[in-house]
Motif scaffolding. Structure first.
Motif, mmCIF file in Angstrom:
data_model
loop_
_atom_site.group_PDB
_atom_site.id
_atom_site.type_symbol
_atom_site.label_atom_id
_atom_site.label_comp_id
_atom_site.label_asym_id
_atom_site.label_seq_id
_atom_site.Cartn_x
_atom_site.Cartn_y
_atom_site.Cartn_z
ATOM 1 N N ARG A 9 32.564 53.230 61.592
ATOM 2 C CA ARG A 9 31.306 53.596 60.959
ATOM 3 C C ARG A 9 30.918 52.427 60.063
ATOM 4 O O ARG A 9 30.388 51.439 60.545
ATOM 5 N N ALA A 10 31.177 52.514 58.767
ATOM 6 C CA ALA A 10 30.909 51.352 57.925
ATOM 7 C C ALA A 10 31.777 50.179 58.379
ATOM 8 O O ALA A 10 32.910 50.345 58.831
ATOM 9 N N LEU A 62 24.383 57.205 60.918
ATOM 10 C CA LEU A 62 23.437 56.235 60.356
ATOM 11 C C LEU A 62 22.186 56.931 59.824
ATOM 12 O O LEU A 62 21.663 56.574 58.768
ATOM 13 N N PHE A 65 26.078 50.736 55.871
ATOM 14 C CA PHE A 65 26.716 50.506 57.170
ATOM 15 C C PHE A 65 27.375 49.135 57.193
ATOM 16 O O PHE A 65 28.562 49.007 57.454
#
Length: 305
Positions: free
Chosen positions: A132-133, A163, A267
């Motif tokens: 994800r991030a 997101l 992100f």
């Protein structure tokens, strides 16, 4: 074939994310086209409409943070756009005339001027489905091996939903930039063959080593973001190790990083350069790491001739 060296002004401006403007004497080549930013993200404060001139736009792949803006730059400047067949389909749908679109898949040599050729090669996209991030440059990432296409696509769907949860500014930006690309369109790398040297441009952290090992650029622009993809599998290690391993395959004399700023807060993260510098020095000690700020006008081949 290596091009014989000759005088050439080759000024490279980083515009943020993986977007660069390369001025080769009076030839202006955009490398990707993503200039607009979500409010609060670092950058120039420009939009694609602020690009005053371009002769060519080379697009690495079809995701919004690489392609969005090419339609406006092409309309405003008359630039021709080189990209995957998916990139060309998206831009045609926005109204870019066919005469300005050059579809490629890898293996083509596109003449940009009498003295400059862009050789196109197939590549890999980063394993964006595996996170994800963005992980930090020295964060060890393990596992996620052997996932089939369907499993990767399911994870991408989950990532898209996540997101959209990052807040109204990000959601508005994602909606504005959504050009309905069908995936990445097939990532590409370009080698610009110029009288002063060979410049490799890559806009996502993917290394297809059977392709890369024969290219031998003088300078390599390498993406340093996300989970690196090495020959179809996510890197078992850190982003810094990925960049250094890729550079060791290419063996350039100079590396310039791309995609390494905090272009979509929540992100992305601003990549810590020091772990990259340390790993690059360990794997390829004679290779210089050039750090660019926005609009540096960096003389990309200076000192290499």
């Amino acid at each position: 074939m290596r091009v014989r060296s000759a005088p050439l002004d080759a000024a490279l401006d980083w515009l943020g994310c993986a977007t660069f403007r390369l001025a080769l004497d009076d030839l202006v080549v955009m490398l990707d086209a993503y200039v607009d930013r979500v409010p609060g993200a670092p950058g120039l404060g420009w939009t694609a409409d602020d690009i005053p001139a371009a002769d060519w736009i080379l697009i690495g792949h079809s995701h919004f943070d690489h392609l969005w803006g090419a339609e406006r730059i092409a309309a405003n400047t008359g630039a021709r756009v080189v990209g995957s067949y998916e990139t060309v389909r998206v831009l045609a749908d926005t109204g870019v005339p066919a005469r300005q679109l050059v579809p490629v898949a890898g293996g083509e040599r596109v003449r940009l001027s009498p003295h400059v050729v862009a050789a196109v090669y197939p590549s890999q996209h980063s394993c964006v489905w595996a996170q994800r991030a963005f992980p930090g440059a020295d964060t060890v990432c393990l596992g996620d091996l052997g996932l089939d296409y369907q499993a990767q696509q399911a994870r991408l769907g989950e990532l898209g939903a996540w997101l959209a949860s990052l807040g109204p500014a990000v959601l508005d930006h994602l909606r504005s930039s959504d050009q309905h690309a069908r995936g990445d369109g097939g990532a590409l790398v370009y080698v610009l063959e110029t009288p002063a040297g060979r410049l490799l441009y890559q806009d996502t952290s993917g290394a297809w080593t059977p392709v890369l090992r024969e290219l031998r650029p003088d300078v390599a622009i390498l993406a340093a973001a996300g989970r690196g993809n090495f020959d179809g599998d996510p890197i078992q290690g850190t982003l810094a190790q990925f960049v250094a391993r890729e550079a060791a395959v290419l063996r350039p004399r100079r590396v310039v990083l791309s995609h390494h700023d905090d272009w979509l807060p929540g992100f992305s993260t601003a990549t810590d350069i020091e772990p990259v510098r340390t790993e690059l020095a360990r794997r390829l000690p004679r290779c210089e790491l050039a750090e660019l700020d926005y609009l540096d006008g960096y003389e990309v081949f200076a000192g290499l001739v």
